[in-house]
Motif scaffolding. Structure first.
Motif, PDB file in Angstrom:
ATOM      1  N   LEU A 251     -21.638 -11.979  -4.254  1.00 19.28           N
ATOM      2  CA  LEU A 251     -22.465 -11.065  -3.562  1.00 19.28           C
ATOM      3  C   LEU A 251     -22.291 -10.713  -2.274  1.00 19.28           C
ATOM      4  O   LEU A 251     -22.742  -9.634  -1.727  1.00 19.28           O
ATOM      5  N   ALA A 252     -22.387 -11.827  -1.495  1.00 18.71           N
ATOM      6  CA  ALA A 252     -22.536 -11.548  -0.194  1.00 18.71           C
ATOM      7  C   ALA A 252     -21.072 -11.214   0.321  1.00 18.71           C
ATOM      8  O   ALA A 252     -21.266 -10.333   1.253  1.00 18.71           O
ATOM      9  N   ILE A 253     -19.978 -11.290  -0.145  1.00 16.99           N
ATOM     10  CA  ILE A 253     -18.822 -10.536  -0.056  1.00 16.99           C
ATOM     11  C   ILE A 253     -18.861  -8.905  -0.416  1.00 16.99           C
ATOM     12  O   ILE A 253     -18.589  -8.278   0.387  1.00 16.99           O
ATOM     13  N   TRP A 254     -19.299  -8.763  -1.586  1.00 13.12           N
ATOM     14  CA  TRP A 254     -19.719  -7.282  -1.958  1.00 13.12           C
ATOM     15  C   TRP A 254     -20.332  -6.558  -1.338  1.00 13.12           C
ATOM     16  O   TRP A 254     -20.339  -5.557  -1.072  1.00 13.12           O
ATOM     17  N   ALA A 255     -21.490  -6.892  -0.668  1.00 16.48           N
ATOM     18  CA  ALA A 255     -22.679  -6.428  -0.077  1.00 16.48           C
ATOM     19  C   ALA A 255     -22.383  -6.150   1.347  1.00 16.48           C
ATOM     20  O   ALA A 255     -23.018  -6.423   2.254  1.00 16.48           O
ATOM     21  N   VAL A 256     -21.408  -5.248   1.446  1.00 13.80           N
ATOM     22  CA  VAL A 256     -20.915  -4.919   2.977  1.00 13.80           C
ATOM     23  C   VAL A 256     -21.736  -4.101   3.824  1.00 13.80           C
ATOM     24  O   VAL A 256     -22.084  -4.834   4.944  1.00 13.80           O
ATOM     25  N   PRO A 257     -22.528  -3.397   3.199  1.00 10.21           N
ATOM     26  CA  PRO A 257     -23.545  -2.604   4.278  1.00 10.21           C
ATOM     27  C   PRO A 257     -24.586  -3.487   4.820  1.00 10.21           C
ATOM     28  O   PRO A 257     -25.237  -3.449   5.786  1.00 10.21           O
ATOM     29  N   VAL A 258     -25.033  -4.776   4.066  1.00 12.86           N
ATOM     30  CA  VAL A 258     -26.010  -5.592   4.596  1.00 12.86           C
ATOM     31  C   VAL A 258     -25.442  -6.899   5.175  1.00 12.86           C
ATOM     32  O   VAL A 258     -25.934  -7.244   6.111  1.00 12.86           O
ATOM     33  N   THR A 259     -24.382  -7.502   4.546  1.00  9.27           N
ATOM     34  CA  THR A 259     -23.711  -8.629   5.231  1.00  9.27           C
ATOM     35  C   THR A 259     -22.718  -8.659   5.973  1.00  9.27           C
ATOM     36  O   THR A 259     -22.067  -9.657   6.533  1.00  9.27           O
ATOM     37  N   ASN A 260     -21.929  -7.411   5.770  1.00  7.06           N
ATOM     38  CA  ASN A 260     -20.833  -7.010   6.508  1.00  7.06           C
ATOM     39  C   ASN A 260     -19.647  -7.848   5.821  1.00  7.06           C
ATOM     40  O   ASN A 260     -18.553  -8.198   6.614  1.00  7.06           O
ATOM     41  N   GLY A 261     -19.797  -8.141   4.879  1.00  3.26           N
ATOM     42  CA  GLY A 261     -18.872  -8.819   3.545  1.00  3.26           C
ATOM     43  C   GLY A 261     -17.992  -9.869   4.237  1.00  3.26           C
ATOM     44  O   GLY A 261     -18.979 -10.848   4.828  1.00  3.26           O
ATOM     45  N   SER A 262     -16.991 -10.091   4.006  1.00  2.00           N
ATOM     46  CA  SER A 262     -15.896 -11.235   4.501  1.00  2.00           C
ATOM     47  C   SER A 262     -16.003 -11.211   5.908  1.00  2.00           C
ATOM     48  O   SER A 262     -15.586 -12.415   6.446  1.00  2.00           O
ATOM     49  N   SER A 263     -16.328 -10.115   6.846  1.00  2.00           N
ATOM     50  CA  SER A 263     -15.943 -10.467   8.319  1.00  2.00           C
ATOM     51  C   SER A 263     -17.120 -11.174   8.834  1.00  2.00           C
ATOM     52  O   SER A 263     -17.054 -11.535   9.917  1.00  2.00           O
ATOM     53  N   GLY A 264     -18.318 -11.194   8.098  1.00  3.48           N
ATOM     54  CA  GLY A 264     -19.416 -11.861   8.647  1.00  3.48           C
ATOM     55  C   GLY A 264     -20.345 -11.210   9.631  1.00  3.48           C
ATOM     56  O   GLY A 264     -20.077 -10.249   9.802  1.00  3.48           O
ATOM     57  N   LEU A 265     -21.279 -11.921  10.149  1.00  7.01           N
ATOM     58  CA  LEU A 265     -22.266 -11.289  11.183  1.00  7.01           C
ATOM     59  C   LEU A 265     -22.122 -12.221  12.398  1.00  7.01           C
ATOM     60  O   LEU A 265     -22.131 -13.375  12.224  1.00  7.01           O
TER      61      LEU A 265
END
Length: 335
Positions: free
Chosen positions: A124-138
Motif C-alpha cells: 500500500l505504501a508503494i502504491w500510494a505515490v501521491p501520499v508516500t512518494n512510492g518506492s522513492s520514499g520521503l
C-alpha cells in the motif's frame, strides 16, 4: 520482578546516561541509538509475548508510525514532537484493524496473519505515490534544533531515545507486577480458566496489542526523524522490525522484563559490527549472525534469563545441600 533485576536496570540506566560523556565517537553513539530503538520495539513486542501471543506484525506499526510523522511534517508542517504523539495514535488504530478480525486465531495462524498484514501495508505504501512518494520514499526537512529533533551530532538523539526507552522499560516493569500483568501471565497458561474467573480475555488481548503498537509507532516515528530518509522496503521490513525484535525477545527470554533488553543489547551491536566488518564479503555477516543465533537457542532454549535463573538455582541448591551436609557432619561429630 526481583529487586536484583530492578537494581540491575537502574545501574544500566546510569551507565547509559554517562556513556556519551566517556565515548565521543559518533559511530559508537549511532550503534547505541540503534540499540535503544531495538530495545524499545523489543520491549513493546514482549508485552504481547507475556500473554503468550507471538506477533510478527510489528513492522506494520513501526512503518505506520514512521510515515505518519514524516507525512505530517513534510506535507502539513506538523511539528515532529506532535507527529510522534499522532504516530502512536495511528499505530494503535492500525493494531485494531489487525487484532479485531483475527481475535479468534491462535498460535501460528495469528503469527502468519500478522506477517501478511505487514506485506499488505508495504504494498500500500508503494502504491500510494501521491501520499508516500512510492518506492522513492520521503526525505524529512533538515531544520536544525530541539523543536525539530534535528541536530548536527548524535548526542541529543542519544538522550532523546534513551528517555523514550527508560519510560517504556519503566512501564513494562510496572505492567509486569500489576494486576494486568498477572492476568497476562495467566492468559498464557490457561485462557479458559481466566475466563472462568470473570476476566474479559478478548479485551485484554486488544488492549495490550494497542499499547504495544503505540509504543512501536513512537520508535518508528523517531527513526523517521533520525534517518531523514524513509521508504517502504525499510520501514515495513519484516526482517528488521518484525523478526528481529522477536529474535531479541526469544534469545533474551520471552515473557520476562529483562530478557528483551538483554537480547537487544547483545544482538543489535553484534549485527552492526558484522555488517561493518564483513561489508566486502557479501552474506558472511548473515551466516555468522545465524550461527550465533543457532548456538544460543540450542544451548539456552528458554533464553539467557532462563539459563541464568537455572544456573543460579543450581548454585543455591548446591549451597543448601553443602550446608546441610556440613551441619549433619558436625552433629555426628558431637555425638
Amino acid at each position: 520482578m526481583s529487586k536484583r533485576s530492578i537494581l540491575g536496570l537502574g545501574i544500566a540506566a546510569l551507565v547509559a546516561l554517562v556513556l556519551p560523556l566517556a565515548v565521543k565517537d559518533q559511530y559508537v553513539q549511532h550503534v547505541a541509538i540503534v540499540t535503544f530503538i531495538y530495545i524499545g520495539i523489543t520491549v513493546a513486542w514482549n508485552l504481547m509475548a507475556i500473554g503468550g501471543t507471538l506477533s510478527l506484525g510489528h513492522a506494520a506499526f513501526f512503518g505506520v508510525g514512521a510515515y505518519t510523522t514524516a507525512i505530517l511534517f513534510i506535507k502539513f508542517g506538523v511539528n515532529p514532537w506532535v507527529g510522534i504523539l499522532l504516530s502512536m495514535v495511528t499505530s494503535a488504530l492500525t493494531a485494531l484493524l489487525l487484532v479485531v478480525p483475527l481475535l479468534r486465531l491462535r498460535g501460528p495462524f495469528f503469527t502468519l496473519s500478522s506477517l501478511a498484514f505487514v506485506e499488505v501495508l508495504r504494498l500500500l505504501a508503494i502504491w500510494a505515490v501521491p501520499v508516500t512518494n512510492g518506492s522513492s520514499g520521503l526525505t524529512t526537512p533538515s531544520d536544525q534544533g530541539f523543536a525539530y529533533i534535528s541536530f548536527e551530532n548524535r548526542e541529543p538523539y542519544y538522550y532523546i531515545v534513551l528517555a523514550f526507552v527508560i519510560i517504556v522499560v519503566a512501564f513494562s516493569v510496572w505492567l509486569y507486577g500489576s494486576k494486568v500483568g498477572y492476568h497476562l501471565r495467566a492468559l498464557k497458561t490457561d485462557e479458559q480458566a481466566l475466563r472462568a474467573l470473570g476476566v474479559r480475555t478478548n479485551g485484554l488481548k486488544i488492549s495490550i496489542m494497542v499499547i504495544s503498537a503505540a509504543i512501536t509507532g513512537a520508535f518508528g516515528a523517531f527513526s523517521a526523524i533520525y534517518y531523514f530518509v524513509i521508504e517502504p522496503e525499510t520501514q515495513f521490513s519484516m526482517m528488521l522490525y518484525s523478526v528481529q525484535p522477536a529474535l531479541n525477545g526469544i534469545i533474551g527470554g520471552m515473557g520476562t522484563v529483562v530478557g528483551p533488553i538483554i537480547g537487544a543489547v547483545l544482538m543489535t551491536p553484534l549485527g552492526e559490527w558484522l555488517h561493518t566488518a564483513f561489508s566486502g564479503a557479501q552474506g558472511v555477516n548473515f551466516m555468522i549472525y545465524g550461527l550465533v543465533l543457532i548456538v544460543i537457542v540450542r544451548l539456552l532454549p528458554g533464553g539467557l534469563v532462563d539459563g541464568w535463573n537455572r544456573l543460579f538455582s543450581r548454585k543455591q541448591t548446591s549451597k543448601i545441600s553443602s550446608d546441610a551436609a556440613e551441619t549433619s557432619a558436625a552433629k555426628g561429630g558431637e555425638e
